[in-house]
Design a protein around this motif. Structure first.
Motif, PDB file in Angstrom:
ATOM      1  N   LEU A 133      -4.938  20.938 -11.476  1.00  0.00           N
ATOM      2  CA  LEU A 133      -5.454  19.810 -10.699  1.00  0.00           C
ATOM      3  C   LEU A 133      -5.450  20.141  -9.204  1.00  0.00           C
ATOM      4  N   LEU A 134      -4.383  20.758  -8.732  1.00  0.00           N
ATOM      5  CA  LEU A 134      -4.311  21.138  -7.320  1.00  0.00           C
ATOM      6  C   LEU A 134      -5.422  22.128  -6.980  1.00  0.00           C
ATOM      7  N   VAL A 135      -5.598  23.136  -7.805  1.00  0.00           N
ATOM      8  CA  VAL A 135      -6.650  24.137  -7.570  1.00  0.00           C
ATOM      9  C   VAL A 135      -8.030  23.480  -7.623  1.00  0.00           C
ATOM     10  N   ALA A 136      -8.208  22.554  -8.555  1.00  0.00           N
ATOM     11  CA  ALA A 136      -9.492  21.849  -8.650  1.00  0.00           C
ATOM     12  C   ALA A 136      -9.771  21.037  -7.387  1.00  0.00           C
ATOM     13  N   GLU A 137      -8.758  20.370  -6.863  1.00  0.00           N
ATOM     14  CA  GLU A 137      -8.937  19.584  -5.635  1.00  0.00           C
ATOM     15  C   GLU A 137      -9.268  20.490  -4.455  1.00  0.00           C
ATOM     16  N   ILE A 138      -8.569  21.612  -4.350  1.00  0.00           N
ATOM     17  CA  ILE A 138      -8.846  22.560  -3.272  1.00  0.00           C
ATOM     18  C   ILE A 138     -10.277  23.073  -3.390  1.00  0.00           C
ATOM     19  N   THR A 139     -10.667  23.465  -4.585  1.00  0.00           N
ATOM     20  CA  THR A 139     -12.016  23.978  -4.829  1.00  0.00           C
ATOM     21  C   THR A 139     -13.065  22.947  -4.445  1.00  0.00           C
ATOM     22  N   LYS A 140     -12.850  21.718  -4.875  1.00  0.00           N
ATOM     23  CA  LYS A 140     -13.800  20.638  -4.567  1.00  0.00           C
ATOM     24  C   LYS A 140     -13.933  20.452  -3.055  1.00  0.00           C
ATOM     25  N   LEU A 141     -12.809  20.394  -2.353  1.00  0.00           N
ATOM     26  CA  LEU A 141     -12.847  20.174  -0.905  1.00  0.00           C
ATOM     27  C   LEU A 141     -13.458  21.349  -0.156  1.00  0.00           C
ATOM     28  N   ILE A 142     -13.135  22.565  -0.582  1.00  0.00           N
ATOM     29  CA  ILE A 142     -13.712  23.753   0.061  1.00  0.00           C
ATOM     30  C   ILE A 142     -15.225  23.779  -0.154  1.00  0.00           C
ATOM     31  N   ASN A 143     -15.655  23.464  -1.366  1.00  0.00           N
ATOM     32  CA  ASN A 143     -17.095  23.429  -1.655  1.00  0.00           C
ATOM     33  C   ASN A 143     -17.793  22.368  -0.819  1.00  0.00           C
ATOM     34  N   GLN A 144     -17.194  21.191  -0.706  1.00  0.00           N
ATOM     35  CA  GLN A 144     -17.790  20.120   0.096  1.00  0.00           C
ATOM     36  C   GLN A 144     -17.828  20.506   1.569  1.00  0.00           C
ATOM     37  N   SER A 145     -16.754  21.113   2.050  1.00  0.00           N
ATOM     38  CA  SER A 145     -16.671  21.538   3.447  1.00  0.00           C
ATOM     39  C   SER A 145     -17.714  22.614   3.741  1.00  0.00           C
ATOM     40  N   SER A 146     -17.870  23.572   2.830  1.00  0.00           N
ATOM     41  CA  SER A 146     -18.859  24.644   2.999  1.00  0.00           C
ATOM     42  C   SER A 146     -20.271  24.089   3.003  1.00  0.00           C
TER      43      SER A 146
END
Length: 153
Positions: A133-146
């Motif tokens: 879940l933590l990795v998924a949240e990080i991935t989601k935020l990084i993708n949105q930020s990018s």
């Protein structure tokens, strides 16, 4: 056809992004065990992790290093995670991008979630940390930020 990352369930995002290679994370937690666990999880996915055990240490690290994402514990002495993220947002207002941030807390509540978002966090993860879940949240935020930053350039 690939889905937009915003539309995916958080655990589905990790299917498309198996590692966090090259992602530099600042993790701030006054609890040594929690800090160690979060660091181990992130490093096992390929992140570079800088840690701090207080808000003051975190502010010093932010001056010295470039981060892709922040993970701040909420319940800390002297300055809590809500105050820390507010202070960070004041400092980084002039920068092109706002670094995504995740609130980490053992005190899961709807009020806490709302306060986290209004304080400047983009996400909220409960302790004990569930690695995927933590990795998924990080991935989601990084993708949105990018996506946001690529659209603004």
């Amino acid at each position: 056809m690939a889905k937009n990352p915003k539309d995916q369930h958080p655990l589905d995002v990790t299917k498309d992004f198996q590692s966090l290679d090259g992602i530099q994370v600042l993790v701030v937690d006054d609890n040594a065990d929690s800090l160690f666990l979060t660091t181990c999880i992130l490093e096992s996915y390929g992140s570079r992790v800088i840690t701090a055990t207080s808000a003051l240490q975190a502010l010093e690290a932010i001056k010295q290093f470039k981060f892709d994402i922040f993970i701040f514990d909420i319940a800390m002495p002297e300055m809590d995670g809500f105050s820390l993220i507010s202070k960070v947002r004041e400092i980084t207002l002039s920068e092109k991008q706002q670094i995504p941030a995740i609130a980490l807390t053992a005190l899961g509540s709807e009020e806490g979630y709302s306060l986290a978002l209004t304080s400047g966090f983009q996400s909220y993860v409960n302790k004990p940390v569930e690695p995927t879940l933590l990795v998924a949240e990080i991935t989601k935020l990084i993708n949105q930020s990018s996506a946001f930053n690529n659209g603004k350039q």
